[in-house]
Design an enzyme around this catalytic site. Structure first.
Site, short mmCIF file in Angstrom:
data_model
loop_
_atom_site.label_atom_id
_atom_site.label_comp_id
_atom_site.label_asym_id
_atom_site.label_seq_id
_atom_site.Cartn_x
_atom_site.Cartn_y
_atom_site.Cartn_z
N ASP A 47 15.49 35.93 28.20
CA ASP A 47 14.35 35.68 27.32
C ASP A 47 14.92 35.33 25.95
O ASP A 47 15.30 36.20 25.18
CB ASP A 47 13.46 36.92 27.27
CG ASP A 47 12.27 36.73 26.31
OD1 ASP A 47 12.25 35.70 25.61
OD2 ASP A 47 11.40 37.61 26.27
N TYR B 39 10.82 43.25 24.75
CA TYR B 39 9.47 42.71 24.78
C TYR B 39 9.53 41.29 25.34
O TYR B 39 10.36 40.49 24.92
CB TYR B 39 8.90 42.68 23.36
CG TYR B 39 7.49 42.12 23.26
CD1 TYR B 39 6.42 42.80 23.83
CD2 TYR B 39 7.24 40.92 22.59
CE1 TYR B 39 5.12 42.30 23.74
CE2 TYR B 39 5.94 40.42 22.49
CZ TYR B 39 4.89 41.12 23.06
OH TYR B 39 3.61 40.61 22.97
N LYS C 135 8.88 30.61 19.57
CA LYS C 135 9.26 30.72 18.15
C LYS C 135 9.90 29.45 17.60
O LYS C 135 9.19 28.47 17.39
CB LYS C 135 10.09 31.99 17.95
CG LYS C 135 9.25 33.22 18.37
CD LYS C 135 9.79 34.56 18.05
CE LYS C 135 8.71 35.60 18.26
NZ LYS C 135 8.93 36.58 19.29
C1 LIG Z 1 7.90 36.96 20.46
C2 LIG Z 1 8.51 37.21 21.77
C3 LIG Z 1 7.83 36.96 22.98
C4 LIG Z 1 6.37 36.58 23.01
O1 LIG Z 1 6.13 35.35 22.42
P1 LIG Z 1 4.61 35.01 21.93
O2 LIG Z 1 4.71 33.61 21.45
O3 LIG Z 1 4.30 36.02 20.87
O4 LIG Z 1 3.73 35.16 23.11
C5 LIG Z 1 8.51 37.11 24.15
N1 LIG Z 1 9.80 37.47 24.16
C6 LIG Z 1 10.49 37.74 23.04
C7 LIG Z 1 11.92 38.12 23.12
C8 LIG Z 1 9.86 37.63 21.81
O5 LIG Z 1 10.54 37.93 20.70
#
Ligand SMILES: *Cc1c(COP(=O)(O)O)cnc(C)c1O
Length: 424
Positions: A239, A144, A267
């Site tokens: 990511d 994701y 995060k």
């Molecule tokens: C949470 C997450 C996102 C998206 O971040 P948001 O602040 O919810 O838009 C993207 N990549 C990874 C790996 C994530 O865990």
């Protein structure tokens, strides 16, 4: 436990907010039941609207790595709030946090702040496309990267060359530029490169996947992707929205000693306030506006309150040399002890873990990719989830999520957790 007030609040929210929530997984749709409405959080604990108290293993989906409402971060926020909430003009604070991060994370020279992980990943891909002059990207099934159109591509059959939109509203035109591969399947990625020569701008990957449950890279997968990218003039995007400042200060780049061309954050970097960021070497970051032509902007980017919370959180982590080993030890104890109890009960399971991330899968022996994660017994997970909730342990409400262990979880909380597992 009684959830009277939560139920009433959910019914009311349902009338005014789509599905009653502002982010889908909160709705408990996959585990069933009514979501618990929270009203406060401190350290390792959450308190809900009915005054039930829980040990928190979500920690706002990662940001609350110090535990909730850390007193030092709270103090910084109070001081900043007195000075102003947002200026829409540069501040010294933004340079301070940028300098602190680039000096302490390997392989990045410049960092651009945004307000979410979605924005970070979306912008990193645009920059990779602008830099390489190519359109296509490779992503992995089960990873994701936020809800931007290019990433919402169906985790289809492994052989899929062109993705299909899996969310209504994603156009076929967008989907065709996202190529899919199975996590940990290097041959499939090589295949995509053969079929799309000189067309792939970037590979984007969660270096440790956390959005299909916790899944680790195997057999030098990341190292091989690095080499493949170098051979093809493709950028490697890590990511690290979940893994950044969680597995090590330098994230997966530091942990695996693999350099990424672009890294995205979210995060933990905001310490609980809405922050995302993307970073890379000068030669790439110089292509961003206003210096370069790749456009990206944000009204609240680098917001002073968010920067204060983020900087203080990162400083607290950095100033404690035992921070990451401590978190990893807590998580290891949970892994081993939960595993023992489940085994004694004759419950087949597989626990994946790295640092302060872990997931429990039922009725499977290995989970190395999204297909494996799908084969796990999710109805058993749902029972596990509700049993734990009833016993004051707040786990992520889906078998496809990672548990985030915070620094506030100590022996007392571990014991409460194990007691709850024993009665499952
Ligand atoms: C949470 C997450 C996102 C998206 O971040 P948001 O602040 O919810 O838009 C993207 N990549 C990874 C790996 C994530 O865990």
């Amino acid at each position: 436990m009684r959830y009277q007030r939560s139920s009433a609040l959910f019914d009311e929210a349902y009338q005014y907010i789509p599905g009653g929530v502002n982010s889908p997984v909160r709705a408990f749709k996959s585990v069933g039941g009514v979501p618990v409405f929270m009203k406060s959080a401190k350290g390792a604990y959450l308190t809900d609207a009915d005054d039930n108290v829980y040990v928190d293993y979500i920690n706002s989906w990662g940001p609350a790595i110090l535990g909730h409402t850390h007193p030092d971060v709270l103090e910084e926020l109070k001081i900043q709030a007195e000075k102003g909430f947002s200026f829409g003009a540069p501040t010294e604070l933004e340079t301070e946090i940028a300098k602190f991060i680039t000096e302490n994370v390997p392989n990045i020279d410049q960092i651009r702040m945004v307000s979410s992980g979605t924005e970070a990943c979306m912008s990193a891909v645009r920059l990779a496309r602008g830099f390489t002059g190519r359109d296509k990207i490779v992503k992995f099934e089960g990873c994701y990267h936020g809800h931007s159109d290019s990433f919402l591509i169906k985790a289809g059959s492994g052989a899929a060359t062109f993705g299909n939109p899996n969310s209504p509203g994603v156009t076929a035109g967008t989907a065709k530029d996202t190529l899919l591969a199975r996590y940990n399947d290097f041959e499939q990625v090589e295949e995509l490169f053969k079929k799309n020569p000189n067309e792939i701008a970037a590979i984007i990957i969660e270096p440790i996947a956390g959005n299909m449950g916790c899944v680790l890279p195997e057999n030098d997968f990341l190292q091989k992707l690095r080499i493949l990218c170098d051979e093809n003039g493709t950028l490697l995007i890590f990511d690290e929205v979940m893994t950044g400042f969680r597995l090590a200060f330098g994230g997966a780049q530091e942990l695996f000693n693999v350099k990424a061309d672009l890294v995205t954050y979210g995060k933990v970097i905001g310490g609980g306030l809405p922050v995302g960021a993307f970073a890379g070497r000068n030669e790439i970051m110089d292509h961003l506006a206003p210096k370069g032509g790749v456009y990206q902007a944000g009204t609240l980017s680098g917001n002073p309150l968010a920067m204060r919370a983020g900087l203080k959180t990162l400083q607290i982590i950095k100033n404690n040399p035992e921070f990451f080993t401590g978190l990893a030890e807590t998580t290891e104890v949970l892994d081993i002890e939960i595993g023992k109890i489940l085994t004694e009960k004759g419950i087949q399971h597989k626990i994946n873990r790295q640092g302060s991330m872990m997931s429990v899968f039922f009725d499977v022996e290995v989970v190395s990719n999204f297909d494996d994660a799908q084969k796990a017994n999710h109805s058993k997970f749902n029972k596990f989830f509700h049993h734990m909730l009833e016993n004051g342990i707040y786990l992520p409400p889906s078998g496809y999520e990672t548990y985030f262990i915070s620094d506030a979880i100590k022996d007392a909380e571990i014991n409460l957790t194990l007691d709850a597992v024993r009665t499952f």
